[in-house]
Design a protein around this motif. Structure first.
Motif, short mmCIF file in Angstrom:
data_model
loop_
_atom_site.label_atom_id
_atom_site.label_comp_id
_atom_site.label_asym_id
_atom_site.label_seq_id
_atom_site.Cartn_x
_atom_site.Cartn_y
_atom_site.Cartn_z
N ASP A 54 54.50 61.05 59.49
CA ASP A 54 53.67 61.23 58.30
C ASP A 54 53.84 62.63 57.72
O ASP A 54 53.95 62.81 56.53
CB ASP A 54 52.20 61.01 58.64
N SER A 105 46.94 64.71 81.27
CA SER A 105 46.18 63.47 81.10
C SER A 105 47.02 62.24 81.45
O SER A 105 46.49 61.23 81.89
CB SER A 105 45.55 63.36 79.71
N PHE A 106 48.36 62.35 81.31
CA PHE A 106 49.19 61.22 81.75
C PHE A 106 49.28 61.15 83.28
O PHE A 106 49.41 60.06 83.83
CB PHE A 106 50.59 61.30 81.15
N ASN A 131 48.86 70.09 78.74
CA ASN A 131 47.57 69.39 78.73
C ASN A 131 47.76 67.88 78.56
O ASN A 131 47.12 67.09 79.26
CB ASN A 131 46.69 69.91 77.59
N ASN A 132 48.64 67.51 77.64
CA ASN A 132 48.91 66.08 77.46
C ASN A 132 49.49 65.48 78.73
O ASN A 132 49.11 64.40 79.15
CB ASN A 132 49.88 65.86 76.30
N GLY A 190 54.69 60.54 67.88
CA GLY A 190 53.34 60.24 67.42
C GLY A 190 52.99 60.82 66.08
O GLY A 190 52.30 60.19 65.29
N THR A 191 53.46 62.01 65.79
CA THR A 191 52.87 62.70 64.65
C THR A 191 53.84 63.09 63.56
O THR A 191 53.40 63.36 62.45
CB THR A 191 52.19 63.99 65.14
N LYS A 226 50.92 50.79 82.44
CA LYS A 226 51.41 51.18 81.11
C LYS A 226 50.27 51.44 80.14
O LYS A 226 49.21 50.85 80.27
CB LYS A 226 52.23 50.02 80.51
N VAL A 227 50.53 52.29 79.15
CA VAL A 227 49.62 52.39 78.01
C VAL A 227 50.42 52.03 76.76
O VAL A 227 51.64 52.18 76.74
CB VAL A 227 49.01 53.81 77.88
N PRO A 228 49.74 51.53 75.72
CA PRO A 228 50.49 50.97 74.59
C PRO A 228 50.89 51.97 73.50
O PRO A 228 51.22 51.57 72.40
CB PRO A 228 49.52 49.93 74.03
N LEU A 229 50.91 53.27 73.81
CA LEU A 229 51.12 54.28 72.76
C LEU A 229 52.39 54.07 71.95
O LEU A 229 52.39 54.23 70.75
CB LEU A 229 51.19 55.68 73.39
N LEU A 230 53.49 53.78 72.61
CA LEU A 230 54.77 53.68 71.89
C LEU A 230 55.26 52.24 71.81
O LEU A 230 56.47 51.98 71.76
CB LEU A 230 55.83 54.59 72.53
N SER A 279 55.64 61.08 73.49
CA SER A 279 54.58 60.60 72.60
C SER A 279 54.24 61.65 71.55
O SER A 279 53.89 61.30 70.43
CB SER A 279 53.35 60.17 73.39
#
Lengths: 173, 329
Positions: free
Chosen positions: B322, B37-38, B33-34, B318-319, B50-54, B314
């Protein structure tokens, strides 16, 4: 709050946008709604203002500043901007404006499509709690809320505003 | 400490991506799914791709074995996410001066890298690195020996899903050098996890592992019999560089028996798709007419490779950080 009252709010926003556009001599604006609630509001504004070009939609997941905490949300439809952004006058629409972070992310994404001539911000609900210097041009309503109370728009049909006590799921951005 | 599967953190989120083995169907679907969307980014008519995710992350490509397509798509995926990319060609670097692998790793850690993308000729290399690197680093397996190549399998799954939608009714045939193919192993695991109706492998006995059936597949030695009524045909490359001993008589003989031609393809379903992880040996694994024909989705696989790698990178970066900090509390 029920659908009829929300439709009236959006009609009021449309009238105000019309005045603003006239004041600024903008005759051919384009509109972008932010997923998910912003798109619902934008659909109605888009129709009422009779904007010729198709409504654009924005999924700001890739531009959020809390990505490393919450990760991706593939459930939201991807961005779809069916027009050239370069040199156009944009009306950006969201359901709730609070911290301003969503709008910051949305503007960053818009600039990756091109350089707009101007951006106007319209939001159905304005809440206190801004964390960035962002101001809406047109606001549907600004309810008086106690610290921590949340408000959210559910839809798309019928559109309903839900008021409630603090909850874990309340609007993060 | 992470419990259970080394690839996921205590919340079940991806930290490393080493193998399809042990990953649940939900997680594979989330990756797809991810990735979907890319893929939309490429279609949006954006002036900036580009997207700024990383942004601010550093990703190091550690390629101990040569590869053009995989390294390029990993590099492009990282750059489309705005990460900084370091390409380390190990054969010309310090390891050839006698530095140990772990010393090389620790040096890269000291340079504050966030992710290693590892390709190695030995099975288990990526797992080894994941085990020994600093806890904030994510490791992605870009192919280890004949063990696994999980990102290739996922881009194949994405391509299949885009054409066929639901996995459950599908019959999929994998043809060729199963013995040496890390791609095949990962594909079989992914297809079975996603719940396809049947996976077949088609190969001469010399190119099958002894325990082929233990993979959860039906084994065929005849191409036409094996591809009858299948929805997807995946051709594998004949891995000449991994062959030791005379496993095949000649390439011409192999093509005659196992090479895919338009004539043979008629035995599959009418809307069959033909896939190949590349690079193709035209006239060995398949006829040019098939590679360039209407059933071929080989170039879509390449584009999907970028989107799938963006999704996995990502998700890993991304996750997990934490969640793992909470683990230590």
């Amino acid at each position: 709050m029920q659908e009829k009252a929300i439709v009236d709010l959006i009609d009021g926003m449309a009238a105000e946008l019309k005045t603003r556009l006239q004041q600024n001599h903008i005759t051919d604006p384009v509109m972008i709604g932010i997923h998910t609630g912003g798109v619902w509001v934008a659909k109605q504004l888009h129709q009422t203002l009779d904007i010729s070009e198709e409504l654009g939609t924005l999924n700001i997941s890739f531009y959020r500043d809390d990505f490393s905490r919450i990760g991706l949300n593939p459930q939201v439809d991807p961005s779809n901007i069916p027009f050239e952004v370069e040199n156009r006058h944009l009306i950006l629409v969201d359901d709730v404006l609070q911290t301003g972070r969503t709008i910051r992310a949305a503007m960053n994404e818009i600039f990756d499509f091109g350089r707009p001539a101007s951006i106007m911000l319209a939001t159905l609900i304005e809440k206190d709690g801004r964390e960035l210097p962002i101001v809406a041009d047109v606001v549907g309503m600004k309810p008086t809320l106690k610290e921590g109370d949340y408000i959210s728009l559910t839809g798309p049909s019928p559109l309903t505003l839900v008021f409630g006590k603090p909850s874990k799921d309340s609007e993060a951005q | 400490m992470m419990k259970g599967n080394r690839q996921t953190n205590s919340k079940g989120q991806l930290k490393h991506f080493l193998s399809i083995d042990g990953l649940k169907r939900d997680l594979l679907v989330e990756i797809l799914n991810n990735a979907e969307s890319f893929t939309s980014l490429a279609r949006q008519g954006r002036s900036v791709k580009k997207v700024p995710l990383l942004r601010g992350k550093t990703i190091t490509n550690l390629f101990f074995e040569s590869s053009t397509r995989t390294r390029t798509t990993f590099e492009l995926a990282a750059k489309r996410l705005s990460a900084d990319v370091l390409n380390l060609n190990i054969s010309t670097s310090a390891t050839s001066k006698g530095e140990s692998l772990l010393d090389t790793l620790h040096n890269l850690e000291a340079m504050h890298c966030d992710m290693f993308v590892v390709r190695h000729a030995s099975s288990g290399a990526a797992h080894f690195i994941a085990k020994h690197c600093a806890p904030h680093i994510s490791v992605i397996n870009a192919g280890d020996g004949s063990h696994s190549h999980p990102t290739q399998a996922m881009l194949d799954m994405l391509t299949i899903r885009q054409h066929k939608g639901d996995f459950t009714p599908l019959r999929v045939a994998i043809v060729g050098d199963i013995l040496h193919s890390r791609v095949a192993r990962s594909q079989v695991l992914a297809l079975n996890t996603l719940g396809v109706s049947e996976v077949r492998v088609i190969a001469p006995r010399t190119l099958l592992p002894f325990d082929a059936r233990a993979l959860g597949v039906h084994v065929y030695h005849d191409l036409i019999e094996g591809i009858s009524d299948v929805d997807v045909v995946i051709m594998l490359r004949l891995q000449k560089e991994r062959m030791s001993g005379a496993l095949l008589p000649t390439e011409a003989e192999y093509f005659k028996l196992y090479g895919l031609t338009e004539e043979k393809l008629k035995h599959a379903k009418e809307d069959v798709i033909v896939m190949h992880p590349g690079p193709i040996n035209r006239g060995v694994e398949m006829d040019s007419a098939v590679a360039d024909g209407k059933h071929s989705v080989i170039l879509e696989q390449v584009s999907n490779g970028i989107a799938v790698r963006m999704a996995i990178m990502s998700m890993c970066l991304g996750t997990h950080q934490d969640a793992d900090m909470e683990d230590t509390v």
